[in-house]
Design an enzyme around this catalytic site. Structure first.
Site, PDB file in Angstrom:
ATOM      1  N   ASP A 153     -14.742   9.988 -49.441  1.00 25.92           N
ATOM      2  CA  ASP A 153     -13.747   9.287 -48.634  1.00 25.92           C
ATOM      3  C   ASP A 153     -13.706   9.889 -47.239  1.00 25.92           C
ATOM      4  O   ASP A 153     -13.362  11.054 -47.059  1.00 25.92           O
ATOM      5  CB  ASP A 153     -12.373   9.416 -49.307  1.00 25.92           C
ATOM      6  CG  ASP A 153     -11.276   8.718 -48.521  1.00 25.92           C
ATOM      7  OD1 ASP A 153     -10.887   7.604 -48.931  1.00 25.92           O
ATOM      8  OD2 ASP A 153     -10.793   9.278 -47.519  1.00 25.92           O
ATOM      9  N   TYR A 209     -11.652  10.789 -38.473  1.00 23.95           N
ATOM     10  CA  TYR A 209     -12.054  12.153 -38.808  1.00 23.95           C
ATOM     11  C   TYR A 209     -13.206  12.649 -37.948  1.00 23.95           C
ATOM     12  O   TYR A 209     -13.439  13.859 -37.860  1.00 23.95           O
ATOM     13  CB  TYR A 209     -12.458  12.273 -40.284  1.00 23.95           C
ATOM     14  CG  TYR A 209     -11.429  11.813 -41.286  1.00 23.95           C
ATOM     15  CD1 TYR A 209     -10.095  11.580 -40.920  1.00 23.95           C
ATOM     16  CD2 TYR A 209     -11.787  11.593 -42.604  1.00 23.95           C
ATOM     17  CE1 TYR A 209      -9.170  11.141 -41.849  1.00 23.95           C
ATOM     18  CE2 TYR A 209     -10.863  11.162 -43.547  1.00 23.95           C
ATOM     19  CZ  TYR A 209      -9.559  10.935 -43.161  1.00 23.95           C
ATOM     20  OH  TYR A 209      -8.651  10.506 -44.093  1.00 23.95           O
ATOM     21  N   LYS A 213     -12.378   4.156 -43.046  1.00 23.20           N
ATOM     22  CA  LYS A 213     -11.120   3.548 -42.643  1.00 23.20           C
ATOM     23  C   LYS A 213     -11.140   3.191 -41.151  1.00 23.20           C
ATOM     24  O   LYS A 213     -11.792   3.879 -40.350  1.00 23.20           O
ATOM     25  CB  LYS A 213      -9.946   4.510 -42.906  1.00 23.20           C
ATOM     26  CG  LYS A 213      -9.925   5.111 -44.298  1.00 23.20           C
ATOM     27  CD  LYS A 213      -8.772   6.084 -44.493  1.00 23.20           C
ATOM     28  CE  LYS A 213      -8.959   6.920 -45.738  1.00 23.20           C
ATOM     29  NZ  LYS A 213      -9.947   7.992 -45.542  1.00 23.20           N
ATOM     30  N   HIS A 234      -6.231   2.035 -41.927  1.00 21.27           N
ATOM     31  CA  HIS A 234      -5.758   3.414 -42.094  1.00 21.27           C
ATOM     32  C   HIS A 234      -4.232   3.508 -42.111  1.00 21.27           C
ATOM     33  O   HIS A 234      -3.663   4.275 -42.896  1.00 21.27           O
ATOM     34  CB  HIS A 234      -6.343   4.286 -40.981  1.00 21.27           C
ATOM     35  CG  HIS A 234      -6.497   5.727 -41.342  1.00 21.27           C
ATOM     36  ND1 HIS A 234      -7.454   6.534 -40.781  1.00 21.27           N
ATOM     37  CD2 HIS A 234      -5.826   6.513 -42.211  1.00 21.27           C
ATOM     38  CE1 HIS A 234      -7.355   7.753 -41.282  1.00 21.27           C
ATOM     39  NE2 HIS A 234      -6.364   7.768 -42.158  1.00 21.27           N
TER      40      HIS A 234
END
Length: 275
Positions: free
Chosen positions: A45, A50, A75, A108
């Protein structure tokens, strides 16, 4: 070890235990995800936010694991909501991951002040119909957000990924998801930024009774509640411990004692205000 899967409302399935890479240094991501894959994780994931989709992609490419044995989630970030921006962001994520499809694509956050998540969800339906996102879901959505999707679009999300751990069990939202055929997935499952979840209350005693560690107890608690869970660690030994959770079972009393740790206090961002 074969990780059990849970069925989505769209007929596809998701491995119930996965590996998250939130706050994993992009420079270290390839090594860390490679370790996770070697330990046995097949569900990874990540997210555009990120900044480590490229490292995830390199680890996948170099793993030698057939694509159909992997389950990859990413996401869409808040600033990329809206039809055109969503299409561009999704193309960027696929390119960084080096994939022609993801198994699960999530919005998200609802970002309510932007008021773009319904338009964005309709664009997600395009990706699902094209096969570039096998399943589509949401993250951090509230009942009122899910009600809007039900009223204004044609697809019920496959999953809702939310902050969930023994200090914040989100029973009401879990019940809503279950009543509407939506799986619930736990982010921050070991406590995220909460102080000392693993040292709290009965966890040490329960862990000792089963000959495991407190983190294993908490992951097992998620699994027995029928949740999808994505623990994260940069340490290979802890990754292996977190994966070794299928050889014991918590009793009903132990589950209830862990449930009793709930304070109703959120440690991460609040979907009412994060935009």
């Amino acid at each position: 070890m074969t990780v059990p899967s849970l069925q989505f409302n769209d007929g596809h399935a998701i491995p119930q235990l996965g590996f998250g890479v939130y706050r994993v240094d992009p420079a270290e991501t390839e090594r860390i995800v490679t370790d996770a894959l070697e330990v046995g994780y097949r569900h990874i994931d990540t997210a555009a936010l990120y900044g480590n989709e490229e490292g995830v992609g390199r680890a996948i490419a170099n793993s030698g694991i057939p694509r159909d044995e992997l389950f990859i989630t990413t996401k869409l970030w808040n600033t990329d909501q809206g039809a055109d921006a969503t299409r561009a962001a999704f193309a960027s994520s696929l390119e960084k991951l080096g994939l022609d499809r993801v198994d699960l694509y999530l919005i998200h956050w609802p970002a309510p002040a932007r008021d773009l998540f319904v338009e964005t969800w309709r664009t997600f339906e395009e990706f699902r119909d094209a096969g570039t996102a096998t399943s589509i879901g949401v993250s951090n959505f509230r009942p009122q957000d899910l009600d809007r999707l039900a009223a204004e679009t044609d697809t019920v999300p496959a999953i809702n990924q939310i902050e969930l751990h023994p200090f914040f069990i989100q029973q009401g939202l879990r019940d809503y998801d279950a009543a509407h055929g939506i799986l619930t997935e736990s982010w921050g499952p070991l406590g995220h930024a909460v102080a000392d979840v693993l040292g709290s209350g009965p966890l040490a005693e329960i862990a000792e009774a089963h000959g495991v560690g407190p983190a294993q107890v908490v992951i097992r608690w998620h699994l027995q509640h029928g949740l999808v869970v994505i623990p994260k660690s940069n340490n290979r030994d802890r990754m292996a411990q977190n994966f070794d959770v299928f050889g014991f079972e918590l009793t009903d009393d132990e589950m209830a004692r862990i449930d009793g740790l709930d304070t109703g206090t959120r440690s991460g961002a609040d979907p009412d205000t994060l935009n």
